[in-house]
Write a protein that holds these residues in place. Sequence first.
Motif, mmCIF file in Angstrom:
data_model
loop_
_atom_site.group_PDB
_atom_site.id
_atom_site.type_symbol
_atom_site.label_atom_id
_atom_site.label_comp_id
_atom_site.label_asym_id
_atom_site.label_seq_id
_atom_site.Cartn_x
_atom_site.Cartn_y
_atom_site.Cartn_z
ATOM 1 N N VAL A 76 0.872 -1.174 0.000
ATOM 2 C CA VAL A 76 0.000 0.000 0.000
ATOM 3 C C VAL A 76 0.906 1.220 0.000
ATOM 4 O O VAL A 76 1.752 1.390 0.880
ATOM 5 N N GLU A 77 0.747 2.052 -1.006
ATOM 6 C CA GLU A 77 1.610 3.218 -1.183
ATOM 7 C C GLU A 77 1.496 4.178 -0.001
ATOM 8 O O GLU A 77 0.404 4.556 0.413
ATOM 9 N N GLY A 78 2.638 4.556 0.549
ATOM 10 C CA GLY A 78 2.684 5.529 1.624
ATOM 11 C C GLY A 78 2.320 5.022 3.003
ATOM 12 O O GLY A 78 2.341 5.787 3.958
ATOM 13 N N ALA A 79 1.975 3.748 3.134
ATOM 14 C CA ALA A 79 1.575 3.214 4.439
ATOM 15 C C ALA A 79 2.803 2.993 5.328
ATOM 16 O O ALA A 79 3.823 2.496 4.874
ATOM 17 N N THR A 80 2.666 3.396 6.590
ATOM 18 C CA THR A 80 3.707 3.163 7.584
ATOM 19 C C THR A 80 3.043 2.573 8.811
ATOM 20 O O THR A 80 2.162 3.225 9.378
#
Length: 101
Positions: free
Chosen positions: A26-30
């Motif tokens: 998932v793009e940008g997930a932290t």
Amino acid sequence: MPLAADGKGKAVAHSELRAIGFWMTVEGATPVIPIRVFVSYEALAQLDPFDIRDLAAAFEHFDRFRARIEAAASEKFDRSGPDGEKYEDIPTIRLTTNDPI
């Protein structure tokens, strides 16, 4: 949120699903959220129906059309989230002949 891919991860055959599987996140997930993406052999065959002969050809198709497959997986995830089924407790996206690739 869209999915991100490195475009280099190894794809693996999942004969029980009649699909090739690979990882995206998932793009940008932290922290990073992995998503297992499956593309059916039938969906691969639709990309160039005259060229799928066997499993080796399916992998060649996957490599040739990988950017389109990754984009389709990201669009599907962005539109409707992960599928209801999980792969080893990891969310999944499954691309079939019903999905535009």
